[in-house]
Design an enzyme around this catalytic site. Structure first.
Site, PDB file in Angstrom:
ATOM      1  CD  GLU A   1      -6.208  -2.228 -14.102  1.00 30.83           C
ATOM      2  OE1 GLU A   1      -5.452  -2.195 -13.108  1.00 30.83           O
ATOM      3  OE2 GLU A   1      -7.312  -1.662 -14.123  1.00 30.83           O
TER       4      GLU A   1
ATOM      5  CD1 TRP B   1      -4.888   2.081 -13.723  1.00 30.37           C
ATOM      6  CD2 TRP B   1      -4.136   3.445 -12.114  1.00 30.37           C
ATOM      7  NE1 TRP B   1      -5.887   2.992 -13.445  1.00 30.37           N
ATOM      8  CE2 TRP B   1      -5.443   3.834 -12.461  1.00 30.37           C
ATOM      9  CE3 TRP B   1      -3.455   4.144 -11.125  1.00 30.37           C
ATOM     10  CZ2 TRP B   1      -6.090   4.916 -11.844  1.00 30.37           C
ATOM     11  CZ3 TRP B   1      -4.089   5.226 -10.513  1.00 30.37           C
ATOM     12  CH2 TRP B   1      -5.387   5.594 -10.879  1.00 30.37           C
TER      13      TRP B   1
ATOM     14  CD1 TRP C   1      -4.583   8.549  10.182  1.00 27.41           C
ATOM     15  CD2 TRP C   1      -6.302   7.368   9.407  1.00 27.41           C
ATOM     16  NE1 TRP C   1      -4.729   8.863   8.860  1.00 27.41           N
ATOM     17  CE2 TRP C   1      -5.780   8.148   8.349  1.00 27.41           C
ATOM     18  CE3 TRP C   1      -7.392   6.545   9.144  1.00 27.41           C
ATOM     19  CZ2 TRP C   1      -6.299   8.133   7.056  1.00 27.41           C
ATOM     20  CZ3 TRP C   1      -7.919   6.521   7.854  1.00 27.41           C
ATOM     21  CH2 TRP C   1      -7.377   7.306   6.829  1.00 27.41           C
TER      22      TRP C   1
ATOM     23  CG  ASN D   1      -7.213  -4.490  -8.552  1.00 30.46           C
ATOM     24  OD1 ASN D   1      -6.311  -4.095  -7.824  1.00 30.46           O
ATOM     25  ND2 ASN D   1      -7.953  -3.667  -9.278  1.00 30.46           N
TER      26      ASN D   1
ATOM     27  CD1 TRP E   1      -3.554   6.189   5.374  1.00 27.90           C
ATOM     28  CD2 TRP E   1      -1.917   5.011   4.408  1.00 27.90           C
ATOM     29  NE1 TRP E   1      -2.476   7.032   5.227  1.00 27.90           N
ATOM     30  CE2 TRP E   1      -1.464   6.336   4.624  1.00 27.90           C
ATOM     31  CE3 TRP E   1      -1.061   4.093   3.809  1.00 27.90           C
ATOM     32  CZ2 TRP E   1      -0.179   6.767   4.277  1.00 27.90           C
ATOM     33  CZ3 TRP E   1       0.222   4.506   3.459  1.00 27.90           C
ATOM     34  CH2 TRP E   1       0.640   5.833   3.685  1.00 27.90           C
TER      35      TRP E   1
ATOM     36  CD1 TRP F   1      -2.636  -1.161   0.738  1.00 24.60           C
ATOM     37  CD2 TRP F   1      -4.205  -0.476   2.174  1.00 24.60           C
ATOM     38  NE1 TRP F   1      -3.208  -2.280   1.292  1.00 24.60           N
ATOM     39  CE2 TRP F   1      -4.161  -1.890   2.194  1.00 24.60           C
ATOM     40  CE3 TRP F   1      -5.121   0.176   2.989  1.00 24.60           C
ATOM     41  CZ2 TRP F   1      -5.010  -2.648   2.992  1.00 24.60           C
ATOM     42  CZ3 TRP F   1      -5.965  -0.574   3.799  1.00 24.60           C
ATOM     43  CH2 TRP F   1      -5.908  -1.966   3.796  1.00 24.60           C
TER      44      TRP F   1
END
Length: 544
Positions: free
Chosen positions: A345, A348, A378, A413, A431, A454
């Site tokens: 993590e 990331w 979208w 998360n 998004w 996202w």
């Protein structure tokens, strides 16, 4: 720390008269700590070597933060941290001045004036990687060079800085897994140092000559910060995104959940390593538990060093090594899953900052996979988006997560992935709208990680979820909130409904529409049918 590591030296100081003591300036940004602050350690060391005075400054930039959609809870966290930082700097014989500069443009003019009025010949700060921040620093560099003032920046936000982890042809990794393997190997063969800032031995605690909208005592800093938070809150209460939010309650909840200061952050790290990290791989996905590190809000404003987090985790791995003897392999992700998962993590977090450095157009609302993003039709359905924001979609896990966010400024998360994928796949809403809303609410919102998350959910980002892999929010609830503890905490109106019904879309529709037992419950039926929405989303992504 040597003063040549990454620093650009100049002969500007050679023109200073012998009888005039040198004066340096530490510019704090989102690095609000003393321990393992790269720029602070470097400038303290240099000040002592050069017998220079050292001052520190932080600029409150409320208008700029409004433009960046900084959340009220994050601003409040910064405001609560600054007086604590001032106290810690006092112990190093350094005075912190906090000054209001509405925008980054104002920061350039104000800092240049500070340097001129206070005979400052060297400014140090830590790198920031977002577009406006980079433009600000580049413009300031040019302006300070005109008056022979050094402006030296250090890499500090990441464990390994951008452009340090590349493929064999020196390009950025497009996929996380090979990035992580090289990142991990690089760290294992590197000497990661914790930087200690020494006290300034010959400093008269010089006060910067600054404007009236500044403060340099702990009490005055606290007062100035409180006023800034109050004014920011007043502004947000007229903002559409905050109409359904009790901002007083949100701030109160965040203050309770996240006490300010690096001492609190370090205490949380120690507690997590001692008590929770060995169960992290499983418990991290259960939102009703508080089994994650709870450090993201502190990392975002720099109240704790990511290097310290990494080193503490690897120390825990080393202890397992001693316990397991020859059977231990720290590089094998199948072993020690819990600690390795948490380290991943941290990787990331680095990865998304490296991606931002590689593709700065992301800051301008561009998708990483531009062609994929461009072909999607979208939706901008205002009613559906409002239902998602307010936690009124009729999908229990999504609504509970959103109401938790709106009340506390934080979201687990796992739930960030579920809610983001529901918005972008079930509702096919752009998004960018969800990305912005999260930034407006999250106490730990930072652009790189938020944008990366996202675009992962929307299948438009680097190493993103395949478009056909769409989370079912009902089965996600069954897997990660089996007894409905989290859902019923945030949706108390659903307490009478058994979790077996909450975890089934068909049963929920039937119970809310026809079942006399639950007919009076004030909760909407799901605004979209997941199975059908999934098919429509897949068709949209598959079209040429």
């Amino acid at each position: 720390m040597s003063k040549t590591a990454g620093a650009i030296e100049s002969d500007a100081n050679s023109n200073v008269e012998d009888n005039h003591q040198l004066h340096y300036l530490m510019w704090f940004r989102l690095d609000l700590r003393v321990h393992d602050n790269t720029a602070l350690a470097a400038i303290c060391e240099r000040a002592n070597e050069d017998n220079a005075q050292l001052s520190a400054v932080f600029f409150l930039t409320p208008e700029q933060w409004q433009t960046h959609d900084m959340s009220l809870t994050q601003l409040d966290h910064i405001a609560r941290t600054l007086p604590i930082l001032a106290e810690k700097l006092n112990r190093l014989n350094i005075i912190l001045t906090v000054q209001i500069c509405p925008s980054f443009t104002d920061c350039i003019a104000t800092l240049s004036a500070l340097c001129e009025e206070n005979n400052i010949s060297c400014v140090m700060a830590n790198h920031e990687y977002e577009g406006n921040e980079i433009a600000r620093d580049e413009q300031l560099t040019k302006q300070l060079l005109e008056t022979d003032i050094e402006f030296i920046r250090w890499h500090d936000q990441c464990i390994l800085p951008p452009q340090s982890i590349t493929t064999n042809d020196d390009s950025m990794y497009q996929v996380f897994t090979p990035f992580y393997k090289k990142w991990r190997h690089t760290l294992e063969v590197s000497d990661i140092q914790i930087h200690t800032a020494p006290g300034i031995t010959n400093n008269e605690k010089v006060h910067l000559t600054s404007s009236e909208i500044s403060a340099n005592t702990t009490q005055d800093i606290e007062a100035l910060c409180n006023k800034t938070v109050h004014d920011y809150q007043q502004y947000l209460q007229t903002h559409k995104s905050y109409q359904h939010i009790d901002t007083d309650k949100q701030i109160s909840q965040a203050r309770t959940a996240y006490p300010a200061g690096e001492a609190e952050a370090c205490h949380r790290l120690e507690h997590f390593i001692a008590d929770d990290i060995n169960n992290y791989d499983v418990s991290r996905d259960v939102p009703s538990l508080h089994a994650t590190s709870q450090l993201s809000a502190y990392l975002t404003i720099g109240a704790i060093s990511p290097r310290l987090c990494y080193l503490q985790a690897t120390k825990a791995l080393g202890e397992l090594h001693r316990n397991d003897g020859d059977n231990f392999d720290s590089s094998d992700s199948s072993d020690n899953n819990d600690i390795n998962r948490w380290i991943s993590e941290l990787a990331w977090r680095d990865f998304y900052r490296h991606v931002l450095d590689y593709k700065p157009e992301l800051i301008r609302h561009q998708a990483y996979k531009h062609e994929t993003d461009k072909k999607i039709n979208w939706s901008y359905d205002e009613d559906a988006f409002a239902a998602w924001c307010e936690g009124k979609t009729g999908v229990p896990l999504v609504d509970a997560a959103m109401r938790c966010l709106n009340t506390t400024g934080f979201m687990h998360n796992r739930l960030r992935m579920v809610t983001a994928m529901f918005l972008t796949k079930d509702l096919l809403i752009d998004w960018r709208l969800g990305e912005r809303y999260f930034m407006q609410q999250l106490i730990d919102g930072d652009f790189a990680s938020n944008n990366g998350g996202w675009q992962w959910s929307a299948s438009t980002g680097t190493d993103s979820a395949p478009y056909f892999r769409i989370m079912n929010p009902f089965s996600q609830a069954k897997t990660h909130d089996f007894d409905g503890i989290f859902i019923k905490t945030w949706l108390p109106e659903l307490k009478p409904i058994p979790s077996s019904i909450l975890h089934s879309e068909d049963k929920m529709r039937k119970a809310l529409n026809k079942n006399d037992t639950f007919a009076n419950i004030d909760y909407p039926v799901p605004i979209v049918e997941h199975k059908l929405a999934r098919q429509l989303a897949i068709a949209e992504f598959k079209k040429e």
